[in-house]
Design a protein around this motif. Structure first.
Motif, PDB file in Angstrom:
ATOM      1  N   THR A 106       0.826  -1.206   0.000  1.00 25.53           N
ATOM      2  CA  THR A 106       0.000   0.000   0.000  1.00 25.53           C
ATOM      3  C   THR A 106       0.864   1.261   0.000  1.00 25.53           C
ATOM      4  OG1 THR A 106      -1.729  -1.166   1.228  1.00 25.53           O
ATOM      5  CG2 THR A 106      -1.837   1.222   1.238  1.00 25.53           C
ATOM      6  N   ILE A 107       1.895   1.268   0.838  1.00 27.37           N
ATOM      7  CA  ILE A 107       2.789   2.433   0.915  1.00 27.37           C
ATOM      8  C   ILE A 107       3.500   2.648  -0.423  1.00 27.37           C
ATOM      9  CG2 ILE A 107       4.909   3.324   1.976  1.00 27.37           C
ATOM     10  CD1 ILE A 107       3.963   1.905   4.596  1.00 27.37           C
ATOM     11  N   CYS A 108       3.998   1.565  -1.017  1.00 26.97           N
ATOM     12  CA  CYS A 108       4.698   1.673  -2.311  1.00 26.97           C
ATOM     13  C   CYS A 108       3.773   2.197  -3.403  1.00 26.97           C
ATOM     14  CB  CYS A 108       5.272   0.315  -2.714  1.00 26.97           C
ATOM     15  SG  CYS A 108       6.655  -0.219  -1.686  1.00 26.97           S
ATOM     16  N   LEU A 109       2.554   1.667  -3.450  1.00 27.81           N
ATOM     17  CA  LEU A 109       1.587   2.139  -4.450  1.00 27.81           C
ATOM     18  C   LEU A 109       1.248   3.610  -4.236  1.00 27.81           C
ATOM     19  CD1 LEU A 109      -0.876  -0.905  -4.577  1.00 27.81           C
ATOM     20  CD2 LEU A 109       0.654  -0.162  -6.410  1.00 27.81           C
ATOM     21  N   ASN A 110       1.152   4.005  -2.982  1.00 24.59           N
ATOM     22  CA  ASN A 110       0.795   5.388  -2.672  1.00 24.59           C
ATOM     23  C   ASN A 110       1.933   6.355  -2.988  1.00 24.59           C
ATOM     24  OD1 ASN A 110      -0.988   7.392  -1.492  1.00 24.59           O
ATOM     25  ND2 ASN A 110       0.407   7.444   0.229  1.00 24.59           N
ATOM     26  N   GLN A 111       3.174   5.925  -2.728  1.00 27.53           N
ATOM     27  CA  GLN A 111       4.320   6.815  -2.893  1.00 27.53           C
ATOM     28  C   GLN A 111       4.846   6.876  -4.324  1.00 27.53           C
ATOM     29  OE1 GLN A 111       5.778   8.830  -0.485  1.00 27.53           O
ATOM     30  NE2 GLN A 111       4.003   8.255   0.743  1.00 27.53           N
ATOM     31  N   PHE A 112       4.775   5.742  -5.021  1.00 28.64           N
ATOM     32  CA  PHE A 112       5.477   5.655  -6.311  1.00 28.64           C
ATOM     33  C   PHE A 112       4.564   5.465  -7.526  1.00 28.64           C
ATOM     34  CE2 PHE A 112       8.349   3.771  -3.025  1.00 28.64           C
ATOM     35  CZ  PHE A 112       9.238   4.829  -2.958  1.00 28.64           C
ATOM     36  N   THR A 113       3.270   5.442  -7.324  1.00 33.10           N
ATOM     37  CA  THR A 113       2.343   5.295  -8.458  1.00 33.10           C
ATOM     38  C   THR A 113       1.229   6.327  -8.340  1.00 33.10           C
ATOM     39  OG1 THR A 113       0.755   3.749  -7.445  1.00 33.10           O
ATOM     40  CG2 THR A 113       2.759   2.788  -8.392  1.00 33.10           C
ATOM     41  N   MET A 114       0.428   6.390  -9.387  1.00 35.96           N
ATOM     42  CA  MET A 114      -0.709   7.312  -9.403  1.00 35.96           C
ATOM     43  C   MET A 114      -2.020   6.592  -9.085  1.00 35.96           C
ATOM     44  SD  MET A 114       0.680  10.188 -10.064  1.00 35.96           S
ATOM     45  CE  MET A 114      -0.676  11.247 -10.521  1.00 35.96           C
ATOM     46  N   VAL A 115      -1.915   5.388  -8.521  1.00 44.52           N
ATOM     47  CA  VAL A 115      -3.116   4.618  -8.188  1.00 44.52           C
ATOM     48  C   VAL A 115      -3.911   5.356  -7.109  1.00 44.52           C
ATOM     49  CG1 VAL A 115      -3.985   2.403  -7.297  1.00 44.52           C
ATOM     50  CG2 VAL A 115      -1.958   2.451  -8.754  1.00 44.52           C
ATOM     51  N   LYS A 116      -5.225   5.421  -7.276  1.00 45.09           N
ATOM     52  CA  LYS A 116      -6.104   6.118  -6.319  1.00 45.09           C
ATOM     53  C   LYS A 116      -6.023   5.454  -4.946  1.00 45.09           C
ATOM     54  CE  LYS A 116      -8.506   8.654  -9.481  1.00 45.09           C
ATOM     55  NZ  LYS A 116      -8.585  10.097  -9.463  1.00 45.09           N
ATOM     56  N   ILE A 117      -6.279   6.259  -3.915  1.00 44.62           N
ATOM     57  CA  ILE A 117      -6.079   5.802  -2.538  1.00 44.62           C
ATOM     58  C   ILE A 117      -6.954   4.596  -2.184  1.00 44.62           C
ATOM     59  CG2 ILE A 117      -7.756   7.418  -1.508  1.00 44.62           C
ATOM     60  CD1 ILE A 117      -4.378   6.358   0.037  1.00 44.62           C
ATOM     61  N   TYR A 118      -8.213   4.577  -2.660  1.00 47.26           N
ATOM     62  CA  TYR A 118      -9.068   3.422  -2.381  1.00 47.26           C
ATOM     63  C   TYR A 118      -8.445   2.144  -2.920  1.00 47.26           C
ATOM     64  CZ  TYR A 118     -12.947   6.561  -1.143  1.00 47.26           C
ATOM     65  OH  TYR A 118     -13.745   7.502  -0.558  1.00 47.26           O
ATOM     66  N   PHE A 119      -7.948   2.220  -4.141  1.00 51.16           N
ATOM     67  CA  PHE A 119      -7.383   1.028  -4.775  1.00 51.16           C
ATOM     68  C   PHE A 119      -6.105   0.574  -4.081  1.00 51.16           C
ATOM     69  CE2 PHE A 119      -9.973   2.822  -8.230  1.00 51.16           C
ATOM     70  CZ  PHE A 119     -10.762   1.722  -8.508  1.00 51.16           C
ATOM     71  N   THR A 120      -5.315   1.546  -3.590  1.00 51.79           N
ATOM     72  CA  THR A 120      -4.102   1.146  -2.857  1.00 51.79           C
ATOM     73  C   THR A 120      -4.478   0.385  -1.588  1.00 51.79           C
ATOM     74  OG1 THR A 120      -3.947   3.212  -1.576  1.00 51.79           O
ATOM     75  CG2 THR A 120      -2.814   3.153  -3.694  1.00 51.79           C
ATOM     76  N   HIS A 121      -5.526   0.849  -0.900  1.00 55.15           N
ATOM     77  CA  HIS A 121      -6.007   0.143   0.294  1.00 55.15           C
ATOM     78  C   HIS A 121      -6.491  -1.255  -0.061  1.00 55.15           C
ATOM     79  CE1 HIS A 121      -7.030   4.153   2.554  1.00 55.15           C
ATOM     80  NE2 HIS A 121      -5.748   3.863   2.569  1.00 55.15           N
TER      81      HIS A 121
END
Length: 205
Positions: A106-121
């Protein structure tokens, strides 16, 4: 929703699966866990369906909010179900591994991608589910290979319910008791001049 829908099943996993585990009947331990995971997942879907029907009639929430809530509730509920057996089989370290693994993703997706927060969760929770479930499957496969003695017992629904209904009800009501405080807090407003946008409303700030 997730905690209240799964509380009963988590208690029964702890009680019934540990009974077979104590007698080293790994076949029945695995069968019990698999059975309760399946029933627990169905029960979560049933609760969500009931809420959906109520919302369809009463129009309490927009369906967009309901959709997001349902995905969170389902994934968190399944996560609680798949990590519950790890207590019973004394592999609690794997709960930490699964949760940390999901959190790191989740942290990696949030920091290094443009994936929306819901999807990272959702992806993070799904990773934790997969890690925990995969380990339980692997663990029992190894255990059963070592102890090849097969159990002749069968799970009978009526007997299973009779033996465990008190534990199930305890698990449900303990979470209702715990969350009554939060439901009251999230359905009232400190400022009487302002009206809450929804019946139950969590103000993150």
């Amino acid at each position: 929703i997730a905690l209240e829908a799964t509380g009963g099943f988590v208690q029964v996993i702890g009680r019934q699966a540990s009974y077979f585990w104590k007698y080293e009947d790994y076949q029945m331990t695995r069968k019990t866990i698999d059975y309760l995971l399946k029933m627990g997942t169905y029960f979560i879907l049933l609760i969500l369906a009931i809420i959906f029907v109520f919302n369809l009639v009463l129009h309490l929430y927009p369906f967009k909010i309901l959709f997001v809530t349902f995905i969170y509730a389902f994934l968190i509920g399944v996560l609680l179900l798949v990590i519950a057996p790890l207590h019973t089989i004394y592999q609690r370290w794997m709960i930490t591994v699964a949760v940390v693994g999901g959190t790191l993703i989740t942290i990696c997706l949030n920091q290094f991608t443009m994936v929306k927060i819901y999807f990272t969760h959702w992806i993070g929770i799904l990773v934790a589910i997969i890690l925990a479930r995969a380990y339980v499957i692997y663990f029992f496969r190894k255990k059963i290979q070592i102890n090849t003695e097969k159990s002749t017992l069968k799970l009978k629904d009526s007997v299973f319910i009779y033996q465990n209904y008190q534990y199930f009800l305890y698990g449900v009501f303990i979470y209702i008791f715990i969350f009554t405080d939060r439901i009251l807090a999230w359905s009232t407003n400190s400022n009487d001049n302002e009206k809450l946008p929804f019946v139950v409303f969590f103000e993150k700030d």
